[in-house]
Design an enzyme around this catalytic site. Structure first.
Site, PDB file in Angstrom:
ATOM      1  N   ASP A  13      -5.848   3.584  -2.052  1.00  8.06           N
ATOM      2  CA  ASP A  13      -6.518   2.278  -1.936  1.00  8.06           C
ATOM      3  C   ASP A  13      -6.601   1.511  -3.252  1.00  8.06           C
ATOM      4  O   ASP A  13      -7.569   0.794  -3.512  1.00  8.06           O
ATOM      5  CB  ASP A  13      -7.934   2.458  -1.343  1.00  8.06           C
ATOM      6  CG  ASP A  13      -7.888   3.165  -0.003  1.00  8.06           C
ATOM      7  OD1 ASP A  13      -6.927   2.939   0.740  1.00  8.06           O
ATOM      8  OD2 ASP A  13      -8.809   3.954   0.278  1.00  8.06           O
ATOM      9  N   LYS A  16      -2.072  -1.151  -3.411  1.00  6.14           N
ATOM     10  CA  LYS A  16      -0.605  -1.058  -3.358  1.00  6.14           C
ATOM     11  C   LYS A  16      -0.017  -2.119  -2.436  1.00  6.14           C
ATOM     12  O   LYS A  16       1.005  -2.719  -2.753  1.00  6.14           O
ATOM     13  CB  LYS A  16      -0.177   0.339  -2.857  1.00  6.14           C
ATOM     14  CG  LYS A  16      -0.624   1.472  -3.750  1.00  6.14           C
ATOM     15  CD  LYS A  16      -0.267   2.826  -3.169  1.00  6.14           C
ATOM     16  CE  LYS A  16      -1.030   3.200  -1.930  1.00  6.14           C
ATOM     17  NZ  LYS A  16      -2.481   3.376  -2.102  1.00  6.14           N
ATOM     18  N   GLY A  40      -3.482   2.853   4.765  1.00  6.19           N
ATOM     19  CA  GLY A  40      -3.904   1.541   5.232  1.00  6.19           C
ATOM     20  C   GLY A  40      -3.673   0.572   4.098  1.00  6.19           C
ATOM     21  O   GLY A  40      -4.367   0.625   3.093  1.00  6.19           O
ATOM     22  N   HIS A  41      -2.639  -0.251   4.213  1.00  2.65           N
ATOM     23  CA  HIS A  41      -2.272  -1.172   3.136  1.00  2.65           C
ATOM     24  C   HIS A  41      -2.584  -2.598   3.584  1.00  2.65           C
ATOM     25  O   HIS A  41      -2.108  -3.043   4.626  1.00  2.65           O
ATOM     26  CB  HIS A  41      -0.787  -1.017   2.787  1.00  2.65           C
ATOM     27  CG  HIS A  41      -0.456   0.353   2.274  1.00  2.65           C
ATOM     28  ND1 HIS A  41       0.811   0.761   1.962  1.00  2.65           N
ATOM     29  CD2 HIS A  41      -1.249   1.423   2.006  1.00  2.65           C
ATOM     30  CE1 HIS A  41       0.788   2.004   1.531  1.00  2.65           C
ATOM     31  NE2 HIS A  41      -0.457   2.437   1.559  1.00  2.65           N
ATOM     32  N   GLN A 223      -1.047   6.640  -0.141  1.00  5.78           N
ATOM     33  CA  GLN A 223      -2.063   7.469  -0.790  1.00  5.78           C
ATOM     34  C   GLN A 223      -1.985   7.245  -2.318  1.00  5.78           C
ATOM     35  O   GLN A 223      -1.568   6.200  -2.758  1.00  5.78           O
ATOM     36  CB  GLN A 223      -1.913   8.953  -0.442  1.00  5.78           C
ATOM     37  CG  GLN A 223      -2.265   9.315   0.998  1.00  5.78           C
ATOM     38  CD  GLN A 223      -1.205   8.936   2.003  1.00  5.78           C
ATOM     39  OE1 GLN A 223      -0.055   9.333   1.898  1.00  5.78           O
ATOM     40  NE2 GLN A 223      -1.569   8.156   2.993  1.00  5.78           N
TER      41      GLN A 223
HETATM   42  P1  GDP Z   1      -3.803   0.213  -0.657  1.00  2.00           P
HETATM   43  O1  GDP Z   1      -4.071   1.300   0.329  1.00  2.00           O
HETATM   44  O2  GDP Z   1      -3.513   0.722  -2.018  1.00  2.00           O
HETATM   45  O3  GDP Z   1      -2.768  -0.772  -0.198  1.00  2.00           O
HETATM   46  O4  GDP Z   1      -5.175  -0.598  -0.790  1.00  2.00           O
HETATM   47  P2  GDP Z   1      -6.118  -1.101   0.435  1.00  2.00           P
HETATM   48  O5  GDP Z   1      -5.447  -2.241   1.105  1.00  2.00           O
HETATM   49  O6  GDP Z   1      -6.544   0.049   1.288  1.00  2.00           O
HETATM   50  O7  GDP Z   1      -7.414  -1.556  -0.354  1.00  2.00           O
HETATM   51  C1  GDP Z   1      -7.371  -2.539  -1.322  1.00  2.00           C
HETATM   52  C2  GDP Z   1      -8.322  -3.686  -0.910  1.00  2.00           C
HETATM   53  O8  GDP Z   1      -8.570  -4.513  -2.023  1.00  2.00           O
HETATM   54  C3  GDP Z   1      -7.752  -4.585   0.149  1.00  2.00           C
HETATM   55  O9  GDP Z   1      -8.809  -5.053   0.947  1.00  2.00           O
HETATM   56  C4  GDP Z   1      -7.144  -5.747  -0.640  1.00  2.00           C
HETATM   57  O10 GDP Z   1      -7.081  -6.967   0.084  1.00  2.00           O
HETATM   58  C5  GDP Z   1      -8.101  -5.843  -1.778  1.00  2.00           C
HETATM   59  N1  GDP Z   1      -7.534  -6.297  -3.052  1.00  2.00           N
HETATM   60  C6  GDP Z   1      -6.313  -6.050  -3.590  1.00  2.00           C
HETATM   61  N2  GDP Z   1      -6.219  -6.544  -4.839  1.00  2.00           N
HETATM   62  C7  GDP Z   1      -7.416  -7.115  -5.107  1.00  2.00           C
HETATM   63  C8  GDP Z   1      -7.970  -7.758  -6.274  1.00  2.00           C
HETATM   64  O11 GDP Z   1      -7.347  -7.900  -7.303  1.00  2.00           O
HETATM   65  N3  GDP Z   1      -9.273  -8.183  -6.172  1.00  2.00           N
HETATM   66  C9  GDP Z   1     -10.012  -8.028  -5.056  1.00  2.00           C
HETATM   67  N4  GDP Z   1     -11.266  -8.474  -5.055  1.00  2.00           N
HETATM   68  N5  GDP Z   1      -9.521  -7.420  -3.946  1.00  2.00           N
HETATM   69  C10 GDP Z   1      -8.260  -6.975  -3.980  1.00  2.00           C
HETATM   70  P1  IMO Z   2      -3.624   4.556   1.227  1.00  2.00           P
HETATM   71  O1  IMO Z   2      -2.116   4.563   1.394  1.00  2.00           O
HETATM   72  C1  IMO Z   2      -7.316   6.736   0.558  1.00  2.00           C
HETATM   73  C2  IMO Z   2      -7.481  10.863   1.955  1.00  2.00           C
HETATM   74  C3  IMO Z   2      -8.482  11.139   3.057  1.00  2.00           C
HETATM   75  C4  IMO Z   2      -8.874  12.563   2.728  1.00  2.00           C
HETATM   76  C5  IMO Z   2      -7.553  13.163   2.264  1.00  2.00           C
HETATM   77  C6  IMO Z   2      -6.811  13.942   3.334  1.00  2.00           C
HETATM   78  O2  IMO Z   2      -4.290   3.506   2.038  1.00  2.00           O
HETATM   79  O3  IMO Z   2      -3.992   4.519  -0.213  1.00  2.00           O
HETATM   80  P2  IMO Z   2      -5.382  13.166   5.429  1.00  2.00           P
HETATM   81  O4  IMO Z   2      -5.772  12.369   6.634  1.00  2.00           O
HETATM   82  O5  IMO Z   2      -4.275  12.561   4.636  1.00  2.00           O
HETATM   83  O6  IMO Z   2      -5.129  14.615   5.753  1.00  2.00           O
HETATM   84  O7  IMO Z   2      -6.705  13.160   4.494  1.00  2.00           O
HETATM   85  O8  IMO Z   2      -6.751  12.080   1.832  1.00  2.00           O
HETATM   86  N1  IMO Z   2      -6.508   9.781   2.230  1.00  2.00           N
HETATM   87  C7  IMO Z   2      -6.593   8.551   1.707  1.00  2.00           C
HETATM   88  N2  IMO Z   2      -7.545   7.998   0.936  1.00  2.00           N
HETATM   89  N3  IMO Z   2      -6.221   6.026   0.877  1.00  2.00           N
HETATM   90  C8  IMO Z   2      -5.248   6.566   1.652  1.00  2.00           C
HETATM   91  O9  IMO Z   2      -4.087   5.936   1.888  1.00  2.00           O
HETATM   92  C9  IMO Z   2      -5.431   7.889   2.131  1.00  2.00           C
HETATM   93  N4  IMO Z   2      -4.700   8.706   2.912  1.00  2.00           N
HETATM   94  C10 IMO Z   2      -5.373   9.873   2.943  1.00  2.00           C
HETATM   95  O10 IMO Z   2      -9.584  10.256   2.977  1.00  2.00           O
HETATM   96  O11 IMO Z   2      -9.764  12.585   1.642  1.00  2.00           O
HETATM   97 MG    MG Z   3      -5.517   1.892   1.724  1.00  2.00          MG
END
Ligand code: GDP
Ligand code: IMO
Ligand code: MG
Length: 442
Positions: A13, A16, A40-41, A223
């Site tokens: 998270d 990415k 979850g991206h 991840q």
């Molecule tokens: P990922 O799994 O690495 O793709 O990240 P996620 O999408 O799960 O979580 C990142 C969250 O931060 C999302 O809700 C994005 O829309 C948000 N986000 C990304 N870059 C920024 C930033 O620079 N500032 C803020 N406030 N939010 C951001």
């Molecule tokens: P993105 O791509 C954050 C974490 C789970 C748990 C551990 C094992 O959005 O960054 P799993 O279901 O993979 O067996 O869970 O890994 N986890 C993540 N945490 N972002 C993710 O993906 C994750 N994918 C798995 O919360 O701690």
């Molecule tokens: Mg994510």
């Protein structure tokens, strides 16, 4: 041009999705190489929020070929639902290519993920309950079902039935849980197969051709490095290799196909699920990060644990992934703090660790050593250039890149594409390859 890899350097998270969507403008192909719908991206495009679990983050651009490589495990129900959702937004998903060798997440994997977690009682890993561990376990045990098994419907139907019958023995016998209906699962999966068949391909060959023709290929990590099965905080990890080196196995390319390796780093750290987290702030600071950064899981909606940036872990990620640069996200979330802290070492039983300690016990018990930096307390979400940032924010970035030993090439100050500062060699005082250690830090 060799491929560009984008991975997370923390526990996922890091942002990415946003970074990949942004970079994809200059790419021809975006390839997922590991993980499943535990990912979850999030992409925010012109006010619309799009959450992707399996479809590569380049999908929003019509010129991109999105590819799901063999290292990815696919829940067909989730993938098809995601494809339908994108289609409804007017996005062409016919382009999506899926490896013949990708493994299938089956309903019994999802069920077993939950049963295993229940059995762990107080020692839960906090998985996403998407069947990730059991699917990769079956893959390693050579009893998984693959995309190519779907080519012949009657063969596939039988194979699914047999697999469900086999797993029912475990589900009923060991866990005393309700068995699955083999006929119903087979019926369901035969229908998924019919829909997915046109997308199946030898994706290793497809990526090869693109690279040989000089096309720009981006490999999308899911991840984060600290969740890597071999290098992360085992057993509090995911079940795939998230390290940059996994691109080769999971996309079917060679080490020489990789050029740039960008590590996405949040300006603070979050973690969902269990496991050690030395800089965690289970207090007002962490709650403020959670509130302002909207740190709730994209996949499960769980609250993310929050804490200060940890350059001990970051340097480990730089080293083990041979990162060439960093993309630093969510800098705007730190604008609220008077003082911004960065962890530069750990202390454990009188010893100082500047190198990430691999012993879980040390990680669980260590105390972080912080460097305090002045905060900027200004809204930076409209900053578009290095010069737009307050001096304190620039000093913070400079500190991070010096501590990491590699340049920051992108700074994100908000979720939208436009809320980005691109840096090049002229904008920042780049390091000459020297890794600075704790004692050298200002
Ligand atoms: P990922 O799994 O690495 O793709 O990240 P996620 O999408 O799960 O979580 C990142 C969250 O931060 C999302 O809700 C994005 O829309 C948000 N986000 C990304 N870059 C920024 C930033 O620079 N500032 C803020 N406030 N939010 C951001
Ligand atoms: P993105 O791509 C954050 C974490 C789970 C748990 C551990 C094992 O959005 O960054 P799993 O279901 O993979 O067996 O869970 O890994 N986890 C993540 N945490 N972002 C993710 O993906 C994750 N994918 C798995 O919360 O701690
Ligand atoms: Mg994510």
């Amino acid at each position: 041009m060799p491929g560009v890899v984008v991975i997370g350097t923390q526990w996922g998270d890091e942002g990415k999705g946003k970074v990949i969507d942004l970079l994809a403008d200059d790419m021809h192909m975006v390839v997922r190489f590991q993980g499943g719908n535990n990912a979850g991206h999030t992409i925010v495009y012109e006010g619309t929020t799009i959450r992707l679990h399996l479809v590569p983050s380049g999908i929003l651009y019509p010129h991109i070929t999105p590819v799901i490589g063999s290292g990815v495990i696919v829940n067909p129900a989730v993938l098809l639902e995601e494809m339908d959702r994108l289609s409804a937004l007017g996005i062409d998903v016919e382009r999506l290519r899926i490896s013949f060798n990708s493994h299938l997440i089956m309903p019994y994997h999802v069920l077993l993920d939950g049963l295993l977690e229940e059995r762990r009682g107080g020692k839960k890993l906090g998985t996403t309950l998407r069947g990730i561990g059991p699917t990769y376990a079956d893959k390693a045990a050579r009893q998984g079902l693959r995309m190519q098994d779907m080519l012949d419907p009657s063969y596939f139907r039988n194979k699914v039935k047999e697999a469900v019958e086999e797993k029912n023995r475990l589900i009923e016998g060991v866990y005393g849980a309700e068995p699955l209906d083999p006929e119903a699962v087979a019926e369901e999966y035969v229908e998924y197969a019919r829909r997915l068949r046109p997308h199946l391909e030898d994706t290793s060959s497809l990526v090869r051709k693109a690279l040989d023709r000089g096309k720009n290929v981006l490999f999308e990590g899911a991840q984060g490095f600290m969740l890597d099965l071999d290098n992360g905080t085992y057993p509090y990890v995911t079940s795939s290799n998230t390290v940059a080196g996994a691109v080769c196995a999971g996309a079917g390319v060679g080490p020489r196909d990789i050029g740039e390796i960008i590590g996405v780093t949040k300006a603070y750290v979050t973690r969902v699920g269990g496991g050690p987290f030395p800089t965690e702030q289970d207090n007002e600071i962490g709650w403020a990060m959670q509130e302002v950064g909207r740190e709730y899981g994209t996949t499960t909606g769980r609250k993310r644990r929050c804490g200060w940036l940890d350059v001990v872990a970051l340097r480990y990620a730089v080293r083990a992934n041979t990162l060439t640069s960093l993309a630093l996200t969510k800098l705007d979330v730190l604008s609220q703090f008077e003082t911004v802290r960065v962890c530069v070492a750990y202390r454990h039983r009188g010893r100082t660790y500047e190198d990430f300690p691999v012993l879980l016990e040390v990680l669980q018990e260590c105390e972080p050593v912080y460097q305090d930096l002045p905060g900027w307390r200004k809204d930076i979400s409209e900053a578009r250039r290095w010069e737009d940032l307050p001096p304190e924010a620039r000093s913070y970035l400079d500190f991070v890149q010096k501590a990491a030993g590699i340049p920051i090439r992108l700074v994100s100050v908000g979720p939208e594409r436009r809320q980005t500062i691109l840096l090049d060699g002229d904008d920042t005082r780049l390091l000459q390859g020297k890794l600075l250690y704790y004692d050298d830090l200002p």
